[in-house]
Scaffold this active site. Structure first.
Site, short mmCIF file in Angstrom:
data_model
loop_
_atom_site.label_atom_id
_atom_site.label_comp_id
_atom_site.label_asym_id
_atom_site.label_seq_id
_atom_site.Cartn_x
_atom_site.Cartn_y
_atom_site.Cartn_z
N SER A 34 8.29 -9.14 -24.72
CA SER A 34 8.03 -7.70 -24.86
C SER A 34 6.57 -7.42 -25.18
CB SER A 34 8.93 -7.09 -25.94
OG SER A 34 8.54 -7.55 -27.23
N ASP A 89 11.34 -3.65 -39.92
CA ASP A 89 12.57 -4.07 -39.23
C ASP A 89 13.46 -4.76 -40.24
OD1 ASP A 89 14.53 -5.19 -37.37
OD2 ASP A 89 13.02 -4.86 -35.82
N LYS A 121 14.22 4.59 -24.07
CA LYS A 121 15.24 3.93 -23.25
C LYS A 121 15.86 4.93 -22.29
CE LYS A 121 14.29 0.42 -25.76
NZ LYS A 121 13.40 -0.64 -25.25
#
Length: 355
Positions: A187, A239, A305
């Site tokens: 990514s 995260d 997305k």
């Protein structure tokens, strides 16, 4: 011929077609798209003669999310003689502008990959013949139009041109990057490509400067953080998952085991906010808007997305709602969005707050 050829990712022809229809109408060019699924391109047929050139002149390629390249088609050649594919292309010389470069290409599809070998071999003799005929300048000139010959089959091609001030500088409209072996995930290429796509290279020293602070929401395992650390920035990595040890060992990353939607930077000295969270696009867009309005970041790059259906319509709505939100809160900004080569089922958005 009065057509525009647009390259796109295979499988996204419908989205590319819907967008060019919408954008062309916005600049008062009317026509209809010809779409064939999984071809990697869309052909937009203009109703009025000369409108293909008008579209090339007035519609910025950067305003199109799903199109990688925009080419005015002069003619479509079919059933070319394998023994002489050059002569029919030379015969179109009078309909082409004087060009400074040539690209013999093919759509980016699995089926067309074999054609790429032929395209590369065919480029040299075609370039020589076109220069001899005077269609191409004797030396490459980056300020002149680019001649495109796009083969969709061994004996079939589109012949046309793009404008050097309104095209992708990359072969097939694709910015290919090498995956760094020490990056935590592939990514990382999404953010690297986004920097190339959205920030002029001569502004990197100022806008991607060493010592800046950045926030990466949804950072695990660190593909996007890697790009920031590589540019000697300091990063708040947010995260609940674990970050790559190689990044933590740099001393440039502060890890926060937190929800990206609830995190607030401990100090208001953040320049960059990046985000690649798997979440509903309207929620991510809203979050990015809130950060910019609060003044918690000056620039942001984030992914939205894509849904399974009505992808172009949904993206258009999400971006319009985000623009409205920023404007209503008095923010001056510039925004771009692109379906990058290293994206899949998402688009990448960049917003920069203006002083």
């Amino acid at each position: 011929m009065n057509q525009i050829l647009l390259y796109c990712r295979q499988g996204f022809e419908k989205e590319c077609a819907g967008e060019i229809q919408d954008k062309a109408t916005g600049v008062e060019v009317y026509g209809f798209p010809r779409v064939e699924k999984n071809t990697g391109y869309v052909l937009f047929e203009c109703y009025q003669q000369g409108d293909a050139e008008k579209l090339l002149q007035t519609l910025p390629l950067t305003s199109l999310i799903f199109a990688r390249q925009m080419i005015a088609v002069v003619d479509t050649l079919n059933d070319l003689d394998p023994g002489d594919r050059i002569s029919p292309i030379l015969a179109l010389g009078g309909e082409l502008p004087k060009c400074g470069d040539i690209r013999v290409e093919t759509p980016d599809t699995a089926q067309a990959k074999e054609l790429l070998k032929f395209c590369r071999k065919f480029t040299v003799p075609l370039r020589q013949a076109l220069r001899k005929r005077g269609v191409l300048l004797a030396k490459d000139n980056p300020k002149k139009p680019v001649l495109h010959v796009c083969f969709t089959a061994p004996g079939c091609c589109f012949v046309g041109y793009s404008l050097s001030n309104n095209n992708s500088p990359h072969y097939m409209g694709i910015h290919r990057l090498k995956f760094p072996a020490d990056a935590p995930s592939r990514s990382t290429l999404k953010l690297e490509e986004a920097f190339h796509a959205f920030i002029p290279r001569d502004e990197w020293d100022e806008r991607l400067a060493p010592g800046m602070w950045a926030v990466d929401l949804g950072a695990c395992p660190g593909g996007w953080t890697y790009q920031l650390v590589k540019r000697s920035m300091f990063v708040h990595a947010v995260d609940n998952g674990a970050m790559a040890e190689s990044l933590m060992e740099t001393g440039q990353v502060k890890y926060h085991a937190a929800d990206g939607f609830k995190f607030e930077p401990p100090r208001k000295n953040v320049t960059w906010l990046v985000c690649d969270m798997i979440e509903k696009p309207y929620r991510v867009a809203q979050l990015m808007g809130e950060w910019l309005i609060e003044g918690w970041a000056k620039e942001t790059i984030f992914n939205l997305k894509l849904p399974m259906n009505r992808r172009f319509e949904q993206v258009k709505d999400d971006l319009q709602n985000l623009k409205k939100f920023l404007i209503e809160n008095g923010l001056k900004f510039e925004m771009q969005a692109k379906h990058l080569y290293h994206d899949r089922e998402e688009i990448t958005v960049h917003i920069r707050v203006l002083k």
